[in-house]
Design an enzyme around this catalytic site. Structure first.
Site, PDB file in Angstrom:
ATOM      1  N   THR A  16       0.545  -1.258   0.013  1.00 26.97           N
ATOM      2  CA  THR A  16      -0.119   0.246   0.097  1.00 26.97           C
ATOM      3  C   THR A  16       0.804   1.356   0.032  1.00 26.97           C
ATOM      4  O   THR A  16       0.507   2.558  -0.587  1.00 26.97           O
ATOM      5  CB  THR A  16      -1.052   0.609   1.644  1.00 26.97           C
ATOM      6  OG1 THR A  16      -1.693  -1.193   1.418  1.00 26.97           O
ATOM      7  CG2 THR A  16      -1.686   1.426   1.226  1.00 26.97           C
ATOM      8  N   ASP A  60       1.803  -6.784  -4.592  1.00 28.10           N
ATOM      9  CA  ASP A  60       0.206  -6.500  -3.019  1.00 28.10           C
ATOM     10  C   ASP A  60       1.314  -7.928  -2.768  1.00 28.10           C
ATOM     11  O   ASP A  60       1.171  -8.846  -3.317  1.00 28.10           O
ATOM     12  CB  ASP A  60      -0.555  -6.956  -3.906  1.00 28.10           C
ATOM     13  CG  ASP A  60      -1.771  -6.663  -2.609  1.00 28.10           C
ATOM     14  OD1 ASP A  60      -2.310  -5.817  -3.104  1.00 28.10           O
ATOM     15  OD2 ASP A  60      -1.837  -8.060  -1.555  1.00 28.10           O
TER      16      ASP A  60
END
Ligand code: ASP
Length: 347
Positions: A16, A60
């Site tokens: 993130t 991710d």
């Protein structure tokens, strides 16, 4: 004391911290690193040198794999002599798994390797990423009065807390303070100053060099018990072809049902040379199989106590030990010992 001539390597794997919002779907997606640097002019104001290594493409952390862990180890090995410390930017979702794996893949570390990330992208006004990254970089560059690194071990820094990596677990999906090391004290806390808890920080064995382990055995399962679990589910887990190790997530201090079919399946797995490690489903506390009859029965047939190890660390440790080619008997013996401060042996 932060040395002005220190060199820190910042390794960006994704997560993130460097993501941006897809304008059409609204979903967060990995973006390239120039975005992170342009949003972090603060890095240039540090009084030591920071260089970067970018994973391409960034991921991710749900996509992390043994191959990625090996890649991280390789980057650290290749650059080990040139840098005083390493900071790895990584998504928080699997950070505790990666921290555990790297703690076993990097043996006898003499320099800090710190994982950090954030819950909000660095470009967002309320981001938690800036403080996490800046403080992690400072700790990576920090030396004591003898000029030795303050924290020569694998750790996670998040929200003012520095934790031993293989003691951590992600406890919150949306709070900034997402990690805890329930069974081990914090290595440091960042307030006005960074306060190191020196007596609990691992120190390298000066007689031996740092070692980089690459081989990780992937044939493992995590079997989490629940009331009503069926034979089919247990059998499916224990008969995976090539299975080497089982992290058995049990109740309380290490208890399981003692019905005959369950005990028979566990015994059969043990007889096939599979190593079964008993880890509690509780966040705090330790397995103590002698405490109840159900636990004692497991101990008698050869299930190993994981003591207060986390599931993430038990899995990573089994992967590393079998990856190094140890035989089941040797793995059992080593699972019971603390190799990187991952467990408190309770007899
Ligand atoms: N899904 C993200 C990841 O783990 C979440 C985060 O970075 O915190 O990569």
């Amino acid at each position: 004391m932060i040395y002005t001539n220190a060199n820190v390597l910042l390794i960006y794997t994704g997560g993130t911290i460097g993501m941006v919002e897809n304008p059409e779907s609204g979903a967060l997606e990995p973006f390239n690193f120039s975005h992170l640097r342009s949003n972090m002019p603060e890095i240039k104001r540090l009084n030591f040198n920071v260089e970067t290594y970018l994973f391409d493409p960034p991921i991710d952390s749900s996509d992390v794999s043994i191959a990625i862990w090996k890649q991280i180890v390789n980057v650290i090995e290749t650059n080990y002599e040139r840098y005083d410390g390493f900071v790895i930017l990584h998504g928080t979702d699997t950070m505790a798994y990666t921290a555990s794996a790297l703690s076993f893949m990097l043996e006898n570390l003499t320099k800090p390797v710190i994982l950090t990330g954030s819950q909000l992208p660095i470009g967002k006004l309320r981001t938690d990423g800036k403080e996490n990254l800046i403080t992690a970089l400072e700790i990576a560059a920090d030396k004591d009065e003898r000029g030795w690194p303050e924290v020569p071990e694998l750790s996670i820094y998040m929200q003012k807390l520095l934790m031993r990596g293989n003691r951590t677990t992600k406890i919150n999906a949306d709070n900034f303070s997402a990690f805890r090391s329930p069974n081990y004290p914090y290595l440091a806390e960042a307030g006005l100053d960074i306060r190191y808890n020196q007596s609990v920080i691992l120190q390298p064995d000066a007689r031996n060099p740092v070692r980089f382990n690459y081989e990780m055995e992937r044939n493992m399962v995590i079997l989490k018990l629940f009331p009503g679990i069926s034979r089919e589910v247990v059998r499916a887990h224990l008969t995976v072809p090539g299975l080497k190790g089982v992290v058995l997530e049990t109740y309380g201090t290490g208890n399981t049902p003692i019905n005959p079919w369950f005990m028979e399946m566990i015994r059969d797995a043990l007889e096939r040379g599979i190593v079964v490690v008993n880890v509690t489903q509780c966040l705090y506390g330790s397995v103590a199989m002698h405490r109840y009859e159900n636990g004692q029965r497991l101990e008698k047939i050869g299930v190993i106590s994981g003591c207060d190890i986390t599931t993430e660390a038990a899995l990573a440790k089994l992967m590393m030990l079998f990856g190094k080619g140890y035989l089941p008997g040797e793995v059992k013996e080593l699972m019971h010992r603390s190799l990187r401060g991952e467990l408190t042996v309770n007899g």
